[in-house]
Design a protein around this motif. Structure first.
Motif, PDB file in Angstrom:
ATOM      1  N   ASP A  12       0.854  -1.182   0.000  1.00 57.32           N
ATOM      2  CA  ASP A  12       0.000   0.000   0.000  1.00 57.32           C
ATOM      3  C   ASP A  12       0.900   1.245   0.000  1.00 57.32           C
ATOM      4  OD1 ASP A  12      -2.336   1.686   0.533  1.00 57.32           O
ATOM      5  OD2 ASP A  12      -1.595   1.772   2.594  1.00 57.32           O
ATOM      6  N   ILE A  13       0.361   2.392  -0.379  1.00 55.46           N
ATOM      7  CA  ILE A  13       1.163   3.623  -0.381  1.00 55.46           C
ATOM      8  C   ILE A  13       0.855   4.485   0.834  1.00 55.46           C
ATOM      9  CG2 ILE A  13       1.711   5.761  -1.597  1.00 55.46           C
ATOM     10  CD1 ILE A  13       1.253   4.314  -4.224  1.00 55.46           C
ATOM     11  N   ASP A  14      -0.315   5.109   0.855  1.00 55.24           N
ATOM     12  CA  ASP A  14      -0.631   6.077   1.907  1.00 55.24           C
ATOM     13  C   ASP A  14      -0.820   5.382   3.256  1.00 55.24           C
ATOM     14  OD1 ASP A  14      -0.815   8.619   0.377  1.00 55.24           O
ATOM     15  OD2 ASP A  14      -2.347   7.491  -0.708  1.00 55.24           O
ATOM     16  N   GLY A  15      -0.013   5.789   4.220  1.00 51.04           N
ATOM     17  CA  GLY A  15      -0.056   5.185   5.538  1.00 51.04           C
ATOM     18  C   GLY A  15       0.848   3.983   5.683  1.00 51.04           C
ATOM     19  N   THR A  16       1.439   3.537   4.564  1.00 54.74           N
ATOM     20  CA  THR A  16       2.344   2.389   4.595  1.00 54.74           C
ATOM     21  C   THR A  16       3.729   2.795   4.108  1.00 54.74           C
ATOM     22  OG1 THR A  16       0.513   0.841   4.265  1.00 54.74           O
ATOM     23  CG2 THR A  16       2.724   0.040   3.747  1.00 54.74           C
ATOM     24  N   LEU A  17       3.791   3.302   2.894  1.00 53.26           N
ATOM     25  CA  LEU A  17       5.064   3.788   2.349  1.00 53.26           C
ATOM     26  C   LEU A  17       5.256   5.274   2.611  1.00 53.26           C
ATOM     27  CD1 LEU A  17       5.056   2.060  -1.145  1.00 53.26           C
ATOM     28  CD2 LEU A  17       6.553   1.504   0.776  1.00 53.26           C
ATOM     29  N   SER A  18       4.164   6.000   2.714  1.00 53.01           N
ATOM     30  CA  SER A  18       4.233   7.456   2.737  1.00 53.01           C
ATOM     31  C   SER A  18       3.171   8.030   3.653  1.00 53.01           C
ATOM     32  CB  SER A  18       4.027   8.001   1.319  1.00 53.01           C
ATOM     33  OG  SER A  18       3.869   9.387   1.314  1.00 53.01           O
ATOM     34  N   ALA A  19       3.484   9.199   4.221  1.00 51.43           N
ATOM     35  CA  ALA A  19       2.497   9.926   5.017  1.00 51.43           C
ATOM     36  C   ALA A  19       1.581  10.749   4.136  1.00 51.43           C
ATOM     37  CB  ALA A  19       3.207  10.832   6.018  1.00 51.43           C
ATOM     38  N   GLY A  20       1.843  10.765   2.859  1.00 47.02           N
ATOM     39  CA  GLY A  20       1.045  11.535   1.916  1.00 47.02           C
ATOM     40  C   GLY A  20       1.921  12.140   0.846  1.00 47.02           C
ATOM     41  N   GLY A  21       1.324  12.553  -0.242  1.00 48.23           N
ATOM     42  CA  GLY A  21       2.097  13.124  -1.332  1.00 48.23           C
ATOM     43  C   GLY A  21       2.974  12.079  -1.984  1.00 48.23           C
ATOM     44  N   MET A  22       4.121  12.513  -2.486  1.00 46.75           N
ATOM     45  CA  MET A  22       5.020  11.629  -3.213  1.00 46.75           C
ATOM     46  C   MET A  22       6.287  11.311  -2.429  1.00 46.75           C
ATOM     47  SD  MET A  22       3.051  11.295  -5.705  1.00 46.75           S
ATOM     48  CE  MET A  22       1.630  12.178  -6.358  1.00 46.75           C
ATOM     49  N   VAL A  23       6.352  11.741  -1.180  1.00 43.05           N
ATOM     50  CA  VAL A  23       7.556  11.564  -0.373  1.00 43.05           C
ATOM     51  C   VAL A  23       7.561  10.183   0.272  1.00 43.05           C
ATOM     52  CG1 VAL A  23       8.877  12.419   1.586  1.00 43.05           C
ATOM     53  CG2 VAL A  23       7.702  14.036   0.085  1.00 43.05           C
ATOM     54  N   VAL A  24       8.626   9.427   0.030  1.00 45.88           N
ATOM     55  CA  VAL A  24       8.853   8.130   0.680  1.00 45.88           C
ATOM     56  C   VAL A  24      10.191   8.228   1.399  1.00 45.88           C
ATOM     57  CG1 VAL A  24       9.140   5.644   0.353  1.00 45.88           C
ATOM     58  CG2 VAL A  24       7.586   6.934  -1.140  1.00 45.88           C
ATOM     59  N   PRO A  25      10.247   7.887   2.690  1.00 42.55           N
ATOM     60  CA  PRO A  25      11.510   7.997   3.424  1.00 42.55           C
ATOM     61  C   PRO A  25      12.638   7.213   2.767  1.00 42.55           C
ATOM     62  CG  PRO A  25       9.694   7.581   4.924  1.00 42.55           C
ATOM     63  CD  PRO A  25       9.145   7.406   3.540  1.00 42.55           C
ATOM     64  N   LEU A  81       3.070  -1.938  -6.214  1.00 41.74           N
ATOM     65  CA  LEU A  81       2.324  -0.943  -5.455  1.00 41.74           C
ATOM     66  C   LEU A  81       0.840  -1.210  -5.653  1.00 41.74           C
ATOM     67  CD1 LEU A  81       4.322   2.331  -6.197  1.00 41.74           C
ATOM     68  CD2 LEU A  81       4.634   0.664  -4.362  1.00 41.74           C
ATOM     69  N   ALA A  82       0.086  -1.238  -4.554  1.00 42.82           N
ATOM     70  CA  ALA A  82      -1.349  -1.498  -4.610  1.00 42.82           C
ATOM     71  C   ALA A  82      -2.046  -0.415  -3.794  1.00 42.82           C
ATOM     72  CB  ALA A  82      -1.670  -2.884  -4.063  1.00 42.82           C
ATOM     73  N   SER A  83      -2.681   0.523  -4.486  1.00 45.84           N
ATOM     74  CA  SER A  83      -3.159   1.736  -3.835  1.00 45.84           C
ATOM     75  C   SER A  83      -4.598   2.065  -4.181  1.00 45.84           C
ATOM     76  CB  SER A  83      -2.257   2.908  -4.253  1.00 45.84           C
ATOM     77  OG  SER A  83      -2.676   4.114  -3.665  1.00 45.84           O
ATOM     78  N   GLY A  84      -5.226   2.817  -3.293  1.00 44.86           N
ATOM     79  CA  GLY A  84      -6.513   3.418  -3.616  1.00 44.86           C
ATOM     80  C   GLY A  84      -6.357   4.646  -4.480  1.00 44.86           C
ATOM     81  N   ARG A  85      -5.149   5.159  -4.589  1.00 43.82           N
ATOM     82  CA  ARG A  85      -4.900   6.335  -5.425  1.00 43.82           C
ATOM     83  C   ARG A  85      -5.221   6.056  -6.887  1.00 43.82           C
ATOM     84  NH1 ARG A  85       0.908   9.173  -4.045  1.00 43.82           N
ATOM     85  NH2 ARG A  85       0.677   9.368  -1.768  1.00 43.82           N
ATOM     86  N   TRP A 116       4.846  -3.552 -12.088  1.00 46.21           N
ATOM     87  CA  TRP A 116       3.392  -3.533 -12.091  1.00 46.21           C
ATOM     88  C   TRP A 116       2.893  -2.614 -10.984  1.00 46.21           C
ATOM     89  CZ3 TRP A 116       0.481  -6.658 -15.450  1.00 46.21           C
ATOM     90  CH2 TRP A 116       1.203  -7.643 -16.157  1.00 46.21           C
ATOM     91  N   VAL A 117       1.737  -1.999 -11.219  1.00 46.03           N
ATOM     92  CA  VAL A 117       1.063  -1.252 -10.164  1.00 46.03           C
ATOM     93  C   VAL A 117      -0.429  -1.521 -10.226  1.00 46.03           C
ATOM     94  CG1 VAL A 117       2.789   0.597 -10.080  1.00 46.03           C
ATOM     95  CG2 VAL A 117       0.769   0.856 -11.545  1.00 46.03           C
ATOM     96  N   VAL A 118      -1.055  -1.420  -9.065  1.00 50.13           N
ATOM     97  CA  VAL A 118      -2.508  -1.513  -8.935  1.00 50.13           C
ATOM     98  C   VAL A 118      -2.988  -0.165  -8.421  1.00 50.13           C
ATOM     99  CG1 VAL A 118      -4.406  -2.588  -7.665  1.00 50.13           C
ATOM    100  CG2 VAL A 118      -2.478  -3.987  -8.470  1.00 50.13           C
ATOM    101  N   ALA A 119      -3.950   0.436  -9.096  1.00 47.56           N
ATOM    102  CA  ALA A 119      -4.481   1.735  -8.708  1.00 47.56           C
ATOM    103  C   ALA A 119      -5.998   1.656  -8.539  1.00 47.56           C
ATOM    104  CB  ALA A 119      -4.121   2.797  -9.756  1.00 47.56           C
ATOM    105  N   SER A 120      -6.563   2.708  -7.964  1.00 43.61           N
ATOM    106  CA  SER A 120      -8.017   2.835  -7.837  1.00 43.61           C
ATOM    107  C   SER A 120      -8.635   1.621  -7.154  1.00 43.61           C
ATOM    108  CB  SER A 120      -8.654   3.065  -9.214  1.00 43.61           C
ATOM    109  OG  SER A 120      -8.083   4.190  -9.832  1.00 43.61           O
ATOM    110  N   ASN A 121      -7.986   1.164  -6.077  1.00 41.93           N
ATOM    111  CA  ASN A 121      -8.478   0.031  -5.291  1.00 41.93           C
ATOM    112  C   ASN A 121      -8.713  -1.218  -6.125  1.00 41.93           C
ATOM    113  OD1 ASN A 121      -8.473   1.150  -2.677  1.00 41.93           O
ATOM    114  ND2 ASN A 121     -10.435   2.165  -3.029  1.00 41.93           N
ATOM    115  N   GLY A 122      -7.892  -1.405  -7.149  1.00 39.84           N
ATOM    116  CA  GLY A 122      -7.961  -2.622  -7.948  1.00 39.84           C
ATOM    117  C   GLY A 122      -8.666  -2.474  -9.272  1.00 39.84           C
TER     118      GLY A 122
END
Length: 294
Positions: free
Chosen positions: A40-53, A72-76, A94-100
């Motif tokens: 997942d991205i938001d809350g897992t890889l990142s706090a928001g936006g495009m920044v990943v530690p 990456l599997a995101s609701g974004r 591969w990426v998954v967007a829009s909740n699949g």
């Protein structure tokens, strides 16, 4: 977890990545190269936006070079996933967007950096009519893949990815779409009425609901990818923190919840890692690389 045996055909020919699966147990160090790692991205890889530690970027790079397929599997929307994929060096991948609802191949060699592989769309008019009748002030966003959203009122640009174009209601629903955003006070009360229309309605905050086609989730998209690249079902890992990650966590052989996840997500997971602030996803990824063993 059940120890796995056998081989997996590598999904890449990149000479910098491992090409021979390593026997072992997927629940810890020495996990098989060639596993599918869904993040997942938001809350897992990142706090928001495009920044990943940086520590997380490094951990993702390590598992990628070890021969694992990071997805990456995101609701974004896709336009919000692509910069994160580039930041993490997922190329090709591969990426998954829009909740699949959207599955894409990504990589610098592709026109625009991506190629759509699977798109699920639905008639959004009944959804928007229901929402507008129940909540006349509701904000509506209809996704345009790879660009942004048609909206009835503009969203704070920090809340959505891509461009926005204000249109009257009939233009919101003039063509099928993969995802609709509904935002406003009381919108969570619409979840069950929306589901009665035969769509997937997923809460994404106290005033936010994502609507996607029936029977679509991150898990259904990941399963298509898993079958496509030939990964054994037992060699799957998923890490997430939200309600929209529940199906993905249940789908994976090793489902991991972030430490700050709500109770329903934690209860569904096989294990719990650290919080976002503690770089919990990096902790999980380190269990899959030779560096961890040292």
């Amino acid at each position: 977890m059940t120890p796995t045996t056998g081989t997996v055909t590598p999904s890449t020919t990149d000479p910098q990545r491992a090409t021979v699966p390593v026997p072992g147990t997927f629940t810890g160090s020495g996990a098989e190269a060639g596993a599918l790692i869904a993040l997942d991205i938001d809350g897992t890889l990142s706090a928001g936006g495009m920044v990943v530690p940086a520590v997380t970027v490094e951990a993702v790079g390590d598992v990628w070079r070890a021969g694992h397929e990071v997805v990456l599997a995101s609701g974004r929307s896709l336009v919000g996933v692509l910069p994160v994929a580039r930041r993490l060096g997922i190329d090709p991948g591969w990426v998954v967007a829009s909740n699949g609802a959207v599955v894409a191949r990504v990589g610098a060699a592709l026109s625009g950096g991506f190629r759509l592989e699977t798109v699920h769309a639905f008639d959004v008019e009944p959804v928007i009519r229901l929402a507008r009748a129940a909540l006349p002030t509701v904000q509506v966003g209809v996704e345009e893949i790879g660009w942004g959203y048609r909206v009835n009122r503009f969203f704070d640009p920090r809340l959505v990815n891509g461009e926005q174009r204000g249109v009257p209601d009939p233009e919101l629903w003039d063509v099928p779409a993969s995802r609709v955003i509904l935002r406003g006070a009381g919108v969570l009360d619409l979840i069950e009425p929306l589901r009665a229309l035969g769509v997937t309605a997923t809460p994404a905050g106290p005033d936010w609901v994502d609507v996607t086609p029936r029977d679509v989730s991150k898990a259904t998209a990941l399963e298509r990818i898993r079958e496509r690249i030939g990964v054994d079902p037992r060699w799957t890992l998923a890490v997430g923190d939200g309600v929209n990650d529940l199906e993905m966590i249940a789908w994976a052989a090793r489902g991991v919840a972030m430490g700050h996840a709500p109770a329903a997500v934690i209860d569904a997971a096989d294990e719990v890692t650290g919080t976002l602030a503690e770089h919990g996803v990096a902790t999980v990824l380190r269990t899959l690389t030779p560096r961890h063993e040292a």
